[in-house]
Design an enzyme around this catalytic site. Structure first.
Site, PDB file in Angstrom:
ATOM      1  N   GLY A 168      27.137  29.294  26.993  1.00 53.53           N
ATOM      2  CA  GLY A 168      27.982  28.446  26.135  1.00 53.53           C
ATOM      3  C   GLY A 168      27.587  26.982  26.172  1.00 53.53           C
ATOM      4  N   GLU A 184       3.576  20.659   8.003  1.00 60.68           N
ATOM      5  CA  GLU A 184       2.106  20.654   8.067  1.00 60.68           C
ATOM      6  C   GLU A 184       1.504  22.062   7.993  1.00 60.68           C
ATOM      7  OE1 GLU A 184      -0.019  17.812  10.516  1.00 60.68           O
ATOM      8  OE2 GLU A 184       1.885  16.793  10.846  1.00 60.68           O
TER       9      GLU A 184
END
Lengths: 248, 381
Positions: free
Chosen positions: B342, B365
């Site tokens: 969590g 890219e």
């Protein structure tokens, strides 16, 4: 003017230290080494002088081949050259001081900076011993330094305050945290350091006054004690703090 | 074979790591959250010597090899993607084409300004309708009375609209060669009339780096602003991307390394069922896989750099390194969040930012798909 800065190659303060099989050395496996943090203050002070009035800053260190890494760091920060007094033999403070003092004499330097202590051996006396051997003035644990001609005004850290002292060259200064804010070795410095010379000199360690018998780890800390979960535990806590821990 | 890095490469790693840990890391979370580009940190990166470090000294560079540069990107990415992005885009995409294809006059005019940390340069390739298919470029430039008149727009351009931006190299159609479009690359300085830059907001990742839209509306620049020759645009683009891939790979590798270290630390300290969770094989094996992937990625990337430094062909290996390192960045960041449980979902933990920052790497890219295309062509498929 020529300034010598003595630098030590020490285990990273964040490293977890284990004792080696021979019980006289630490286990260097996986431990990274750094330029002794107090020596960074020493070097920065020398570089500040170099920046303001010009100086030839020479690094001196004692130890094996691995120490060159730390000398290179100092060169990358801006020192002009380095000298490695090469030995793998065990040294105590006085034997180290003798080696360094002899080199300083050869260099003809009249101002020497060191860290106030190396964070490995923690003896904290090499600076003063070097001053004694050379007959130089000595200011230890400096937190402020000012050079004017051959006059030095420095401040030293003492318990609960500062002491302002005046002396003159030749002098040995040991640096304390707070003296300055050491610069980064820039990448340019690293590239420039490639062209600087580290002079390696084989040296022999003189007689040892203090022999190292063995290294020991500090006693393991005891686990904490839970006395209770509400205010009823307070009287017992106060009693233990007074009688057992003796802190109040 | 020699896998040793040189003393100098090791020293550069140490120095950039110190800088990244002490200067970038303490600010990274806040800058990401407030979507803020830091002029101060950018200036400091320049002062450290990171900008244009592979350029020769005559242009203000340090003359380092490719591996040293890649190590620097890797070390920044280990603590923060945004700052690694600012550096990688400026060095590989900004400075790269100017240095490799510029005339002496162009290099002397621009490069010294781009190595100090005062100015940044951008590479304008992608357009709203020309992503993977760069031949869909619509921006065009017409030569009239000794000036190029440019019209069109670019999108997702790193460093295009910072206060530091000095200019951009822009890919444009400059004519037709039979029925094929002819591409050329043109230098446009920020502040040129008809050239407008707009910062793009609300990004998921790299929030402390600047991503820009570039607009050209009858933007007029002198003829000598042409970079390389007329019609050389595609070649310049491809070569620039080959180099850029190395730096994106370095960002993936560095990010994976940082995520792995966080996961390792968390696994050692987080106690469940009465012991640190690293004592459970299911967690330990996850970490083992991460370490393996990082080791493979590093070997592949450094080999590609070594090929480049040895003046050998490196395009295939650069595509492989970009593909692999960006994909393991995703896998490692994902498992690192899993190990954090969590807490990994909370902004308070850096791993949350890493999980977002990695996502660009498989897209920018050249997407992962395009990298596979490049590799497949290199192996004759």
């Amino acid at each position: 003017m020529k300034i010598v800065v003595c630098v030590s190659h020490v285990p990273d303060s964040a490293a977890k230290i284990n004792i080696g099989a021979d019980e006289k050395n630490i286990d260097k496996n996986g431990v990274s080494f750094i330029l002794n943090p107090y020596d960074e203050f020493a070097l920065e002070e020398a570089l500040k002088i170099k920046d303001s009035i010009g100086a030839d800053v020479v690094l001196v260190s004692v130890g094996g081949d691995e120490v060159k890494e730390t000398i290179r760091k100092g060169l990358a920060m801006g020192a002009d050259s380095g000298i490695l007094l090469k030995t793998n033999a065990y040294r105590d403070s006085i034997s180290t001081a003798k080696l360094i003092a002899e080199e300083i004499k050869l260099q003809g330097a009249n101002l020497v900076f060191l860290g106030k202590q190396s964070i490995d051996g923690d003896n904290g006396v090499v600076g003063q011993l070097v001053a004694e051997i050379l007959g130089f003035n000595s200011v230890s644990v400096a937190v402020s330094f000012n050079l004017n001609g051959d006059k030095i005004v420095a401040e030293r850290e003492i318990e609960g305050g500062r002491e302002v002292v005046e002396t003159s060259l030749p002098a040995v200064i040991t640096a304390q945290k707070g003296l300055n804010d050491p610069r980064y070795a820039s990448l340019k410095g690293i590239m420039a350091a490639k062209k600087k010379v580290i002079d390696e000199k084989e040296v022999t360690v003189s007689e040892i006054g203090v022999e190292l018998i063995k290294l020991k780890k500090p006693a393991q800390k005891q686990a904490g004690k839970i006395l209770g979960k509400d205010s009823s535990a307070v009287p017992e806590l106060v009693r233990l703090l007074k009688e057992e821990a003796k802190v109040i | 074979m020699d896998f040793n890095l040189t003393d100098q490469q090791n020293d550069i790693r140490k120095t950039v790591r110190d800088f990244a840990e002490n200067e970038v890391k303490p600010l990274a979370k806040q800058l990401d959250e407030s979507e803020q580009f830091s002029p101060e940190l950018t200036k400091k990166m320049g002062e450290l010597g990171l900008f244009g470090m592979y350029l020769p000294e005559e242009y203000g560079g340090l003359g380092t090899d490719t591996i040293s540069y890649i190590i620097a990107v890797e070390e920044l990415a280990r603590v923060d993607g945004s700052h690694a992005a600012t550096l990688a885009a400026h060095n590989s995409l900004g400075i790269g084409p100017l240095y490799y294809f510029g005339t002496k006059a162009q290099k002397e005019k621009y490069l010294p300004q781009l190595t100090t940390g005062d100015k940044l340069w951008a590479f304008g390739l992608t357009e709203p309708n020309a992503g993977s298919d760069s031949r869909g470029t619509k921006t065009n430039a017409v030569l009239e009375n000794g000036n190029w008149i440019i019209n069109g727009s670019k999108i997702f351009i790193t460093n295009g609209s910072t206060d530091f931006s000095l200019g951009a190299t822009v890919q444009a159609i400059t004519g037709m060669n039979g029925d094929r479009k002819e591409y050329s690359t043109i230098i446009v300085e920020n502040g040129t009339p008809g050239f407008k830059t707009v910062t793009m907001h609300k990004k998921m990742m790299w929030r402390a780096s600047i991503t820009s839209e570039l607009y050209f509306d009858d933007c007029k620049v002198p003829e000598e602003n042409l970079l390389g020759a007329v019609g050389q645009g595609s070649k310049i683009m491809l070569s620039t991307l080959d180099n850029g891939r190395l730096s994106i790979a370095a960002m993936g590798l560095g990010l994976a390394q940082g995520a792995y270290e966080m996961a390792l630390e968390h696994a050692k300290t987080r106690q469940q069922f009465g012991k640190p969770i690293i004592k459970f094989q299911t967690i330990a094996f996850k970490l083992a896989d991460m370490a393996l992937k990082i080791e493979l990625g590093r070997n592949l990337l450094y080999k590609a750099c070594w090929l480049k430094d040895s003046k050998k062909q490196f395009a295939k290996e650069a595509a492989m390194a970009k593909l692999y390192c960006s994909e393991i960045a995703k896998e490692v960041a994902d498992e690192a969040v899993q190990i954090h449980g969590g807490y990994g979902l909370m902004k308070e933990y850096d791993i949350e930012r890493f999980y977002r920052d990695q996502r660009l790497l498989q897209i920018g890219e050249g997407t992962s798909e395009i990298q596979r295309l490049v590799i497949s062509r290199h192996i004759g498929a």
